[in-house]
Structure formats: structure tokens, C-alpha cells
Design a protein around this motif. Structure first.
Motif, PDB file in Angstrom:
ATOM      1  N   LEU A 352      29.477  48.002  18.791  1.00 38.05           N
ATOM      2  CA  LEU A 352      29.870  47.278  19.996  1.00 38.05           C
ATOM      3  C   LEU A 352      30.751  48.138  20.887  1.00 38.05           C
ATOM      4  N   ARG A 353      31.678  48.866  20.312  1.00 40.15           N
ATOM      5  CA  ARG A 353      32.550  49.727  21.125  1.00 40.15           C
ATOM      6  C   ARG A 353      31.758  50.855  21.777  1.00 40.15           C
ATOM      7  N   ARG A 354      30.727  51.342  21.113  1.00 38.42           N
ATOM      8  CA  ARG A 354      29.933  52.427  21.682  1.00 38.42           C
ATOM      9  C   ARG A 354      29.062  51.944  22.838  1.00 38.42           C
ATOM     10  N   LEU A 355      28.628  50.679  22.778  1.00 38.51           N
ATOM     11  CA  LEU A 355      27.691  50.173  23.781  1.00 38.51           C
ATOM     12  C   LEU A 355      28.367  49.482  24.961  1.00 38.51           C
ATOM     13  N   PHE A 356      29.583  48.924  24.737  1.00 42.90           N
ATOM     14  CA  PHE A 356      30.185  48.066  25.749  1.00 42.90           C
ATOM     15  C   PHE A 356      31.635  48.461  26.021  1.00 42.90           C
ATOM     16  N   VAL A 357      32.111  47.995  27.168  1.00 42.11           N
ATOM     17  CA  VAL A 357      33.536  47.988  27.493  1.00 42.11           C
ATOM     18  C   VAL A 357      33.988  46.529  27.488  1.00 42.11           C
ATOM     19  N   PHE A 358      34.992  46.231  26.698  1.00 40.20           N
ATOM     20  CA  PHE A 358      35.509  44.864  26.609  1.00 40.20           C
ATOM     21  C   PHE A 358      36.812  44.772  27.399  1.00 40.20           C
ATOM     22  N   LYS A 359      36.849  43.855  28.339  1.00 43.16           N
ATOM     23  CA  LYS A 359      38.056  43.536  29.093  1.00 43.16           C
ATOM     24  C   LYS A 359      38.549  42.181  28.595  1.00 43.16           C
ATOM     25  N   VAL A 360      39.715  42.167  27.958  1.00 43.30           N
ATOM     26  CA  VAL A 360      40.185  40.985  27.252  1.00 43.30           C
ATOM     27  C   VAL A 360      41.549  40.562  27.793  1.00 43.30           C
ATOM     28  N   VAL A 361      41.643  39.295  28.189  1.00 41.62           N
ATOM     29  CA  VAL A 361      42.917  38.697  28.589  1.00 41.62           C
ATOM     30  C   VAL A 361      43.264  37.675  27.511  1.00 41.62           C
ATOM     31  N   PRO A 362      44.127  38.039  26.561  1.00 46.87           N
ATOM     32  CA  PRO A 362      44.340  37.148  25.415  1.00 46.87           C
ATOM     33  C   PRO A 362      45.158  35.899  25.717  1.00 46.87           C
ATOM     34  N   MET A 363      45.914  35.900  26.825  1.00 42.22           N
ATOM     35  CA  MET A 363      46.704  34.716  27.160  1.00 42.22           C
ATOM     36  C   MET A 363      46.775  34.611  28.686  1.00 42.22           C
ATOM     37  N   LEU A 364      45.871  33.799  29.248  1.00 39.54           N
ATOM     38  CA  LEU A 364      45.743  33.714  30.697  1.00 39.54           C
ATOM     39  C   LEU A 364      46.865  32.908  31.332  1.00 39.54           C
ATOM     40  N   ASN A 365      47.476  32.000  30.584  1.00 36.88           N
ATOM     41  CA  ASN A 365      48.487  31.099  31.119  1.00 36.88           C
ATOM     42  C   ASN A 365      49.767  31.203  30.282  1.00 36.88           C
ATOM     43  N   PRO A 366      50.442  32.353  30.302  1.00 42.49           N
ATOM     44  CA  PRO A 366      51.615  32.507  29.433  1.00 42.49           C
ATOM     45  C   PRO A 366      52.751  31.551  29.767  1.00 42.49           C
ATOM     46  N   ASP A 367      52.915  31.202  31.039  1.00 42.31           N
ATOM     47  CA  ASP A 367      53.999  30.274  31.401  1.00 42.31           C
ATOM     48  C   ASP A 367      53.809  28.924  30.736  1.00 42.31           C
ATOM     49  N   GLY A 368      52.585  28.402  30.772  1.00 38.21           N
ATOM     50  CA  GLY A 368      52.320  27.121  30.145  1.00 38.21           C
ATOM     51  C   GLY A 368      52.550  27.159  28.650  1.00 38.21           C
ATOM     52  N   VAL A 369      52.195  28.300  28.032  1.00 33.89           N
ATOM     53  CA  VAL A 369      52.433  28.456  26.594  1.00 33.89           C
ATOM     54  C   VAL A 369      53.922  28.471  26.301  1.00 33.89           C
ATOM     55  N   VAL A 370      54.694  29.200  27.102  1.00 28.81           N
ATOM     56  CA  VAL A 370      56.136  29.325  26.870  1.00 28.81           C
ATOM     57  C   VAL A 370      56.814  27.960  26.912  1.00 28.81           C
ATOM     58  N   VAL A 371      56.502  27.151  27.929  1.00 27.64           N
ATOM     59  CA  VAL A 371      57.230  25.888  28.111  1.00 27.64           C
ATOM     60  C   VAL A 371      56.660  24.737  27.297  1.00 27.64           C
ATOM     61  N   GLY A 372      55.550  24.947  26.580  1.00 23.55           N
ATOM     62  CA  GLY A 372      54.992  23.884  25.751  1.00 23.55           C
ATOM     63  C   GLY A 372      54.147  22.885  26.510  1.00 23.55           C
ATOM     64  N   ASN A 373      53.484  23.320  27.582  1.00 24.92           N
ATOM     65  CA  ASN A 373      52.554  22.442  28.291  1.00 24.92           C
ATOM     66  C   ASN A 373      51.302  22.206  27.459  1.00 24.92           C
ATOM     67  N   SER A 374      50.575  21.159  27.824  1.00 23.30           N
ATOM     68  CA  SER A 374      49.296  20.885  27.180  1.00 23.30           C
ATOM     69  C   SER A 374      48.135  21.523  27.936  1.00 23.30           C
ATOM     70  N   ARG A 375      48.203  21.479  29.275  1.00 19.25           N
ATOM     71  CA  ARG A 375      47.018  21.858  30.055  1.00 19.25           C
ATOM     72  C   ARG A 375      47.317  22.733  31.276  1.00 19.25           C
ATOM     73  N   CYS A 376      48.473  22.601  31.887  1.00 21.62           N
ATOM     74  CA  CYS A 376      48.718  23.179  33.207  1.00 21.62           C
ATOM     75  C   CYS A 376      49.564  24.444  33.167  1.00 21.62           C
ATOM     76  N   SER A 377      49.544  25.153  34.283  1.00 20.43           N
ATOM     77  CA  SER A 377      50.466  26.252  34.511  1.00 20.43           C
ATOM     78  C   SER A 377      51.675  25.704  35.258  1.00 20.43           C
ATOM     79  N   LEU A 378      52.576  26.587  35.678  1.00 20.26           N
ATOM     80  CA  LEU A 378      53.742  26.129  36.435  1.00 20.26           C
ATOM     81  C   LEU A 378      53.378  25.703  37.852  1.00 20.26           C
ATOM     82  N   ALA A 379      52.118  25.888  38.257  1.00 19.40           N
ATOM     83  CA  ALA A 379      51.662  25.331  39.531  1.00 19.40           C
ATOM     84  C   ALA A 379      51.460  23.826  39.420  1.00 19.40           C
TER      85      ALA A 379
END
Length: 407
Positions: A352-379
């Protein structure tokens, strides 16, 4: 909100040391100074399901007017007032804090490491002595969510979750600490303001418990617990609220325990994983870590580029992301398993590494994770519904991810 200014490093080039700062919180949020970490532990057997309870078996639970508020913490209003208002009910006196200044209808303005400046308030009612068996609740830590605990019996508590910040809804994720436990009694907990009409808790799923004493003495981490688990409609109003109720016995007297909806995976957990990844001479050959952008609170939205050394010409690109919804912590564990495999020496991973380039965003909404939200960002809105109209000033992670894909 701009992407990182650091020069881009392709996989295979030396990895420069990078600093991973602690999480930034909205200034309305109080944060305890203790570091909350849990050991990783794989149960020796698959998690058992309990027999699902039908709606006809849902039990009546007393409300706030028949009990005593023993924990109340809501961002923006501190916690217990120095002169709490006393409300009388026909059954039992109830002590409640002054009405909160809710964050619903307001908007995010500013963040800092450590959250609210100044000394912390005391959201928990003090114990009356060593014989007082009242549980001590706490949720002012990373990804924590519990707004109120009401004691309605010697060992029974009604709990209320905090809505996502700057909204009045999305109450589903919970993660909180309890202390002053007793081993012998059977406790009952009822979360009275769950938002979703359907839940796996109605099909045999059980809440998670973590015991610090078991972790320290036996190496046992998070595990499913609870009997008499039921999920049912609890109010006839609009929008309707649903209740999750379960009974449990704590494993030790005087223990520190945690309950959670799913295995927690915090922003700090991700930071530790990325730090270990960068320090690993084998895996870092195939992986470059950089900042896609900064979140509204100033937390880094990380971008990983994974491929075999030697250039990317002619390779197709695969984009993967997780944790747009902060309450879906299982997505982070799945993402970690994906990354562990992709960066391994397995023959399929090398192909897979030889054939592809993987662009990975492991945590798209870090603010929501930090504050303990269920679904939303700080917006105050769901970032997973913003791909068609996201602006960099409202949903920077989504905007920069979409822009990267379009490039």
C-alpha cells in the motif's frame, strides 16, 4: 487559522523534533490541574452483552425536586454559589446553585491553555464527615462531560449531561469521575437528558467503568459493567429527552472510578501517539507529521502523509479522517489501528505504501474532543454537515481538508 509555515518534509527525510503543546480551552471552561490518564488493556474475552430491557421495564426515577444537587458545573457560571438558593419540595429539601448563565446563544471568543484563569470553583457539595457516603463527581478534565448530579436516594443519582458548547442540544457523550465509593451497596445511575431516540444501550450495550485501584494493582483498565440497563423515553415534551439507567457495584471502598459512554480517546492521547510515532526511527521513515491548520481554539489539526520513501510521482492519493464528531471516540481507536497497520512491516502495508500516498487527518475536530462535546465544534454546529459551505473562520479543519482534496 493558517496552515503550518514549517517546510514540508516528505516521508524518508529526517524528522525534525516538533513541540506538541497542551490543549487550549475556551476561557469559560474550568479545568482541573490533575492529569487524567488511563492504562490500555484488552479484555481477555469479548465484551458481553446484557439482556436488553424493554420499554415496559423502564423504571420511574425521582427528579431534582425530590433530591439534592451534589454536583453542578456549567461553563460560564463557575459552580456552587457562595449563597445557594434553597428550594423546598414536599418530600425533601433540595439545595441548588444559583441559575446558570448558559452558553447557548453565545459564541466562542477566546481560548487559552488551562481554560478559565484564576482559582477553580467547587462544583461538588462538601462531605459532612467520614460517614457521609455521597459520591464526589468531577468532569472538568479533557473530554469530560457531566453537568449535574442529583442524589435522590442513599445510593441513587440522577445525572444531567452538558449540551455541546454554544448550543442547547446534542447530549449523548458522557465521561466523568466518581470518588468516595463504597463496595457493598448497589448504586443506580440515571442519565436523564440523552438526546437520541435509539441507542445500543437498548440492545444490550453496557456503560464503561475504570477503577484506578484495579488499574494500579491488577493492570485492569476500562471494562463494561452494569445490570438492569435500560434506555427509554423520559419526557413527553419537545424535544423529547431519553434516559439511560443502570445499576452497578464498585469494586473497592474509597476508590477513584470513571464512567464513559465509549472508550475515551482525547486530544492529548493523540499527541502522545504522534510523539511516539515521530520518535520511532522505523515508522517515521514512512510518515511525515505536520499541521493542516489550527482550530478555532488554536489547537493543531494534524496531517499525516504516509507513503514509501522515494517520491510521490504517479501515486494516487487516499484521504482519511476521523473524529469530526467528538463523541465518536471509537473512530480514533479505529484510526489508530489503521495507522498501526499502515506503518507496519506487513507485506500488504508495504504494498500500500508503494502504490499510494495516504493523507490522514486523525482528529478533525480537536476542540470538540477537548471540551467533551458530542457532535459539534466550537462554532456550535456539526462540522460533518459543513463540507458544502465551510468557511475557514468557522470550520478551519473542514475547509483546509476540502481545499487539500481539491488541490
Amino acid at each position: 487559522l493558517a496552515p503550518s509555515r514549517l517546510p514540508w518534509r516528505s516521508p524518508g527525510e529526517p524528522q525534525a523534533p516538533f513541540f506538541l503543546p497542551p490543549p487550549r480551552w475556551p476561557v469559560e471552561c474550568e479545568v482541573i490541574q490533575e492529569t487524567i490518564e488511563h492504562i490500555e488493556w484488552v479484555p481477555p474475552k469479548p465484551e458481553p452483552f446484557c439482556p436488553p430491557m424493554g420499554l415496559e421495564q423502564a423504571r420511574y426515577t425521582l427528579g431534582e425536586e425530590q433530591g439534592t444537587v451534589v454536583y453542578h458545573c456549567s461553563p460560564g457560571n463557575g459552580a456552587w454559589s457562595s449563597t445557594p438558593e434553597r428550594l423546598q419540595s414536599p418530600q425533601t429539601p433540595s439545595t441548588v446553585p444559583a441559575p446558570p448563565t448558559a452558553l447557548q446563544g453565545s459564541r466562542f471568543i477566546r481560548a487559552r491553555v488551562g481554560g478559565a484563569p484564576g482559582p477553580l470553583s467547587s462544583p461538588a457539595a462538601p462531605l459532612e464527615g467520614p460517614q457521609d457516603a455521597t459520591l464526589l463527581f468531577e468532569s472538568r478534565f479533557e473530554s469530560g462531560n457531566l453537568q449535574k448530579a442529583i442524589k435522590v436516594g442513599p445510593y441513587e443519582y440522577v445525572l444531567m449531561l452538558r449540551p455541546d458548547l454554544y448550543t442547547a442540544k446534542h447530549t449523548q457523550w458522557f465521561y466523568f469521575r466518581v470518588q468516595n465509593t463504597r463496595q457493598e451497596p448497589l448504586y443506580r445511575f440515571t442519565i436523564a437528558n440523552m438526546a437520541k431516540p435509539k441507542s445500543l444501550y437498548g440492545q444490550g450495550l453496557r456503560p464503561l467503568l475504570y477503577s484506578q485501584r484495579d488499574a494500579q494493582s491488577r493492570g485492569v483498565g476500562w471494562r463494561r459493567v452494569g445490570t438492569d440497563v435500560c434506555y427509554y423515553r423520559g419526557s413527553a415534551g419537545e424535544p423529547p429527552m431519553f434516559r439511560l439507567s443502570w445499576t452497578v457495584r464498585f469494586p473497592h471502598d474509597g476508590d477513584t472510578c470513571f464512567f464513559a459512554a465509549c472508550y475515551p480517546y482525547t486530544y492529548s492521547d493523540l499527541q502522545r501517539y504522534l510523539r511516539a510515532l515521530a520518535a520511532d526511527p522505523a515508522r517515521s521513515r514512512y510518515c511525515a507529521v505536520q499541521a493542516l491548520c489550527r482550530s478555532l481554539a488554536g489547537n493543531t489539526v494534524h496531517l499525516l502523509t504516509i507513503t514509501s520513501p522515494g517520491g510521490t510521482a504517479g501515486k494516487r492519493v487516499v484521504v482519511a479522517s476521523a473524529r469530526a464528531h467528538p463523541g465518536e471516540s471509537g473512530g480514533s481507536w479505529a484510526m489508530r489501528g489503521f495507522l498501526d497497520f499502515l506503518l507496519s512491516a506487513h507485506a500488504d502495508a508495504r504494498l500500500l505504501r508503494r502504490l499510494f500516498v495516504f493523507k490522514v487527518v486523525p482528529m478533525l475536530n480537536p476542540d470538540g474532543v477537548v471540551v467533551g462535546n458530542s457532535r459539534c465544534s466550537l462554532a456550535g454546529r456539526d462540522p460533518n454537515r459543513a463540507y458544502g459551505m465551510a468557511l475557514p473562520g468557522s470550520f478551519p479543519g473542514v475547509w483546509h481538508l476540502r481545499a487539500m482534496v481539491q488541490r
